[in-house]
Design a protein around this motif. Structure first.
Motif, PDB file in Angstrom:
ATOM      1  N   ASN A  25      34.412 -32.964 -22.123  1.00  0.00           N
ATOM      2  CA  ASN A  25      33.657 -34.191 -22.385  1.00  0.00           C
ATOM      3  C   ASN A  25      32.548 -34.208 -23.481  1.00  0.00           C
ATOM      4  O   ASN A  25      31.732 -33.528 -23.449  1.00  0.00           O
ATOM      5  N   THR A  26      32.845 -34.832 -24.513  1.00  0.00           N
ATOM      6  CA  THR A  26      31.866 -34.797 -25.699  1.00  0.00           C
ATOM      7  C   THR A  26      30.545 -35.421 -25.495  1.00  0.00           C
ATOM      8  O   THR A  26      29.502 -35.107 -26.037  1.00  0.00           O
ATOM      9  N   ARG A  27      30.369 -36.251 -24.243  1.00  0.00           N
ATOM     10  CA  ARG A  27      28.933 -36.678 -23.964  1.00  0.00           C
ATOM     11  C   ARG A  27      28.402 -35.735 -23.019  1.00  0.00           C
ATOM     12  O   ARG A  27      27.155 -35.504 -23.225  1.00  0.00           O
ATOM     13  N   THR A  28      28.780 -35.313 -21.795  1.00  0.00           N
ATOM     14  CA  THR A  28      28.219 -34.409 -21.047  1.00  0.00           C
ATOM     15  C   THR A  28      28.354 -32.959 -21.272  1.00  0.00           C
ATOM     16  O   THR A  28      27.598 -32.172 -20.609  1.00  0.00           O
ATOM     17  N   GLU A  29      29.444 -32.604 -22.154  1.00  0.00           N
ATOM     18  CA  GLU A  29      29.456 -31.195 -22.749  1.00  0.00           C
ATOM     19  C   GLU A  29      30.008 -30.233 -21.616  1.00  0.00           C
ATOM     20  O   GLU A  29      29.780 -29.259 -21.359  1.00  0.00           O
ATOM     21  N   ALA A  30      30.822 -31.129 -20.302  1.00  0.00           N
ATOM     22  CA  ALA A  30      31.476 -30.424 -19.550  1.00  0.00           C
ATOM     23  C   ALA A  30      32.675 -30.167 -19.793  1.00  0.00           C
ATOM     24  O   ALA A  30      33.199 -30.949 -20.636  1.00  0.00           O
ATOM     25  N   ALA A  31      33.135 -28.981 -19.254  1.00  0.00           N
ATOM     26  CA  ALA A  31      34.751 -28.643 -19.715  1.00  0.00           C
ATOM     27  C   ALA A  31      35.229 -28.032 -18.397  1.00  0.00           C
ATOM     28  O   ALA A  31      34.591 -27.506 -17.702  1.00  0.00           O
ATOM     29  N   ARG A  32      36.658 -28.447 -18.349  1.00  0.00           N
ATOM     30  CA  ARG A  32      37.456 -28.143 -17.080  1.00  0.00           C
ATOM     31  C   ARG A  32      38.870 -27.563 -17.677  1.00  0.00           C
ATOM     32  O   ARG A  32      39.264 -28.107 -18.403  1.00  0.00           O
ATOM     33  N   MET A  33      38.777 -26.340 -17.224  1.00  0.00           N
ATOM     34  CA  MET A  33      40.248 -25.324 -17.849  1.00  0.00           C
ATOM     35  C   MET A  33      41.017 -25.316 -16.668  1.00  0.00           C
ATOM     36  O   MET A  33      40.611 -24.922 -15.562  1.00  0.00           O
ATOM     37  N   GLU A  34      42.049 -25.419 -16.947  1.00  0.00           N
ATOM     38  CA  GLU A  34      43.232 -24.985 -16.030  1.00  0.00           C
ATOM     39  C   GLU A  34      44.350 -24.126 -16.796  1.00  0.00           C
ATOM     40  O   GLU A  34      44.422 -23.768 -17.775  1.00  0.00           O
ATOM     41  N   GLY A  35      45.028 -23.486 -15.773  1.00  0.00           N
ATOM     42  CA  GLY A  35      46.056 -22.568 -16.077  1.00  0.00           C
ATOM     43  C   GLY A  35      47.171 -23.020 -16.773  1.00  0.00           C
ATOM     44  O   GLY A  35      47.467 -24.284 -16.895  1.00  0.00           O
ATOM     45  N   GLY A  36      48.025 -22.254 -17.255  1.00  0.00           N
ATOM     46  CA  GLY A  36      49.122 -22.555 -18.140  1.00  0.00           C
ATOM     47  C   GLY A  36      50.155 -21.550 -17.905  1.00  0.00           C
ATOM     48  O   GLY A  36      50.116 -20.880 -16.957  1.00  0.00           O
ATOM     49  N   SER A  37      51.137 -21.908 -18.442  1.00  0.00           N
ATOM     50  CA  SER A  37      52.344 -20.955 -18.329  1.00  0.00           C
ATOM     51  C   SER A  37      52.446 -20.028 -19.505  1.00  0.00           C
ATOM     52  O   SER A  37      51.685 -19.776 -20.125  1.00  0.00           O
ATOM     53  N   GLY A  38      53.319 -19.085 -19.280  1.00  0.00           N
ATOM     54  CA  GLY A  38      53.184 -17.818 -20.369  1.00  0.00           C
ATOM     55  C   GLY A  38      52.665 -16.627 -19.594  1.00  0.00           C
ATOM     56  O   GLY A  38      52.822 -16.292 -18.527  1.00  0.00           O
ATOM     57  N   ALA A  39      52.269 -15.819 -20.459  1.00  0.00           N
ATOM     58  CA  ALA A  39      51.596 -14.341 -20.264  1.00  0.00           C
ATOM     59  C   ALA A  39      50.726 -14.372 -19.015  1.00  0.00           C
ATOM     60  O   ALA A  39      50.665 -13.340 -18.288  1.00  0.00           O
ATOM     61  N   GLN A  40      49.853 -15.432 -19.038  1.00  0.00           N
ATOM     62  CA  GLN A  40      48.898 -15.457 -17.966  1.00  0.00           C
ATOM     63  C   GLN A  40      49.187 -15.674 -16.527  1.00  0.00           C
ATOM     64  O   GLN A  40      48.434 -15.742 -15.529  1.00  0.00           O
ATOM     65  N   GLY A  41      50.540 -16.328 -16.573  1.00  0.00           N
ATOM     66  CA  GLY A  41      50.919 -16.778 -15.384  1.00  0.00           C
ATOM     67  C   GLY A  41      50.457 -17.938 -14.769  1.00  0.00           C
ATOM     68  O   GLY A  41      50.443 -17.994 -13.323  1.00  0.00           O
ATOM     69  N   GLY A  42      49.891 -19.097 -15.301  1.00  0.00           N
ATOM     70  CA  GLY A  42      49.260 -19.924 -14.726  1.00  0.00           C
ATOM     71  C   GLY A  42      47.856 -19.747 -14.367  1.00  0.00           C
ATOM     72  O   GLY A  42      47.267 -20.649 -13.736  1.00  0.00           O
ATOM     73  N   ARG A  43      47.146 -18.706 -14.832  1.00  0.00           N
ATOM     74  CA  ARG A  43      45.927 -18.612 -14.423  1.00  0.00           C
ATOM     75  C   ARG A  43      45.080 -18.817 -15.577  1.00  0.00           C
ATOM     76  O   ARG A  43      45.431 -18.654 -16.821  1.00  0.00           O
ATOM     77  N   ILE A  44      43.614 -19.180 -15.374  1.00  0.00           N
ATOM     78  CA  ILE A  44      42.692 -19.240 -16.273  1.00  0.00           C
ATOM     79  C   ILE A  44      41.901 -17.843 -16.166  1.00  0.00           C
ATOM     80  O   ILE A  44      42.129 -16.924 -14.972  1.00  0.00           O
ATOM     81  N   ARG A  45      41.348 -17.291 -17.223  1.00  0.00           N
ATOM     82  CA  ARG A  45      40.861 -16.117 -17.358  1.00  0.00           C
ATOM     83  C   ARG A  45      39.535 -16.299 -17.934  1.00  0.00           C
ATOM     84  O   ARG A  45      39.313 -17.073 -18.831  1.00  0.00           O
ATOM     85  N   GLY A  46      38.328 -15.479 -17.618  1.00  0.00           N
ATOM     86  CA  GLY A  46      37.040 -15.470 -18.251  1.00  0.00           C
ATOM     87  C   GLY A  46      36.253 -14.262 -18.296  1.00  0.00           C
ATOM     88  O   GLY A  46      36.481 -13.396 -17.400  1.00  0.00           O
ATOM     89  N   VAL A  47      35.486 -14.215 -19.230  1.00  0.00           N
ATOM     90  CA  VAL A  47      34.413 -13.145 -19.367  1.00  0.00           C
ATOM     91  C   VAL A  47      32.913 -13.517 -19.545  1.00  0.00           C
ATOM     92  O   VAL A  47      33.002 -14.495 -20.586  1.00  0.00           O
ATOM     93  N   PHE A  48      32.072 -13.418 -18.598  1.00  0.00           N
ATOM     94  CA  PHE A  48      30.852 -14.264 -18.841  1.00  0.00           C
ATOM     95  C   PHE A  48      29.712 -13.110 -18.861  1.00  0.00           C
ATOM     96  O   PHE A  48      29.690 -12.168 -17.974  1.00  0.00           O
ATOM     97  N   TYR A  49      28.874 -13.204 -19.628  1.00  0.00           N
ATOM     98  CA  TYR A  49      27.742 -12.133 -19.709  1.00  0.00           C
ATOM     99  C   TYR A  49      26.453 -12.488 -19.377  1.00  0.00           C
ATOM    100  O   TYR A  49      26.186 -14.133 -19.777  1.00  0.00           O
ATOM    101  N   PRO A  50      25.873 -12.059 -18.496  1.00  0.00           N
ATOM    102  CA  PRO A  50      24.432 -12.484 -17.919  1.00  0.00           C
ATOM    103  C   PRO A  50      23.611 -12.693 -19.215  1.00  0.00           C
ATOM    104  O   PRO A  50      23.439 -12.175 -20.037  1.00  0.00           O
ATOM    105  N   GLN A  51      22.486 -13.843 -18.839  1.00  0.00           N
ATOM    106  CA  GLN A  51      21.504 -13.980 -19.993  1.00  0.00           C
ATOM    107  C   GLN A  51      20.409 -12.929 -19.692  1.00  0.00           C
ATOM    108  O   GLN A  51      20.111 -12.715 -18.695  1.00  0.00           O
ATOM    109  N   SER A  52      20.045 -12.586 -20.780  1.00  0.00           N
ATOM    110  CA  SER A  52      18.940 -11.503 -20.444  1.00  0.00           C
ATOM    111  C   SER A  52      17.729 -12.055 -20.015  1.00  0.00           C
ATOM    112  O   SER A  52      17.323 -13.304 -20.153  1.00  0.00           O
ATOM    113  N   GLY A  53      17.184 -11.351 -19.071  1.00  0.00           N
ATOM    114  CA  GLY A  53      15.726 -11.934 -18.392  1.00  0.00           C
ATOM    115  C   GLY A  53      14.332 -11.638 -19.352  1.00  0.00           C
ATOM    116  O   GLY A  53      13.578 -11.325 -18.378  1.00  0.00           O
ATOM    117  N   ASP A  54      14.392 -11.483 -20.365  1.00  0.00           N
ATOM    118  CA  ASP A  54      13.266 -11.104 -21.304  1.00  0.00           C
ATOM    119  C   ASP A  54      12.081 -11.906 -20.885  1.00  0.00           C
ATOM    120  O   ASP A  54      12.144 -13.123 -21.026  1.00  0.00           O
TER     121      ASP A  54
END
Length: 163
Positions: free
Chosen positions: A134-163
């Motif tokens: 959504n270009t107004r709210t900047e919200a994103a919704r990911m769905e799985g697909g076919s292929g190598a990932q077998g219909g799954r979504i994958r993610g890597v998230f890094y915590p923000q440093s608490g400096d």
């Protein structure tokens, strides 16, 4: 009648059209009222649409849609729908989204990317087969697909440093 333009002539023609102003009135106001600019190696204009080919891009404010080709639909004098294909990138100040195809319906404020979709934000990465952004709210919704990932979504998230 279809006309073929060079990049410079197409850019001048598109900026002079009421379509660009209509697109600004209809959807750009929600995106901050910024002008819409276009660029490509070649393009065509008809009363019902535009076609950009080769390093095609549409820019509005700080958002950029890039692809091998971009087609825009003009309805009632307004740019209402944009379809992009081949090496599609939708870039905002905070995120980069890559996919095989994209459809942007301006009235919905949503860009839908399909194919091998990759969303990056800083070091964070999310992958899947279909993303609705959504270009107004900047919200994103990911769905799985076919292929190598077998219909799954994958993610890597890094915590923000608490400096």
């Amino acid at each position: 009648m279809t006309r073929t333009f060079t990049t410079a002539a197409l850019a001048l023609a598109l900026l002079a059209l009421p379509t660009a102003g209509g697109a600004q009135d209809a959807a750009a106001v929600r995106a901050g009222g910024d002008a819409v600019s276009f660029g490509a190696d070649a393009g065509e204009y008809t009363p019902t649409g535009i076609a950009l080919r080769g390093r095609a891009e549409i820019v509005q404010g700080q958002n950029r849609l890039r692809a091998d080709s971009i087609n825009g639909t003009i309805t009632g004098g307004d740019l209402t729908r944009v379809e992009a294909s081949g090496n599609v990138y939708f870039v905002t100040p905070d995120q980069t989204i890559r996919g095989d195809r994209a459809v942007y319906v301006l009235a919905d404020d949503e860009v839908i990317l399909t194919g091998d979709v990759i969303l990056t934000q800083g070091q964070n990465v999310l992958t899947g087969g279909r993303l609705v952004y959504n270009t107004r709210t900047e919200a994103a919704r990911m769905e799985g697909g076919s292929g190598a990932q077998g219909g799954r979504i994958r993610g890597v998230f890094y915590p923000q440093s608490g400096d």
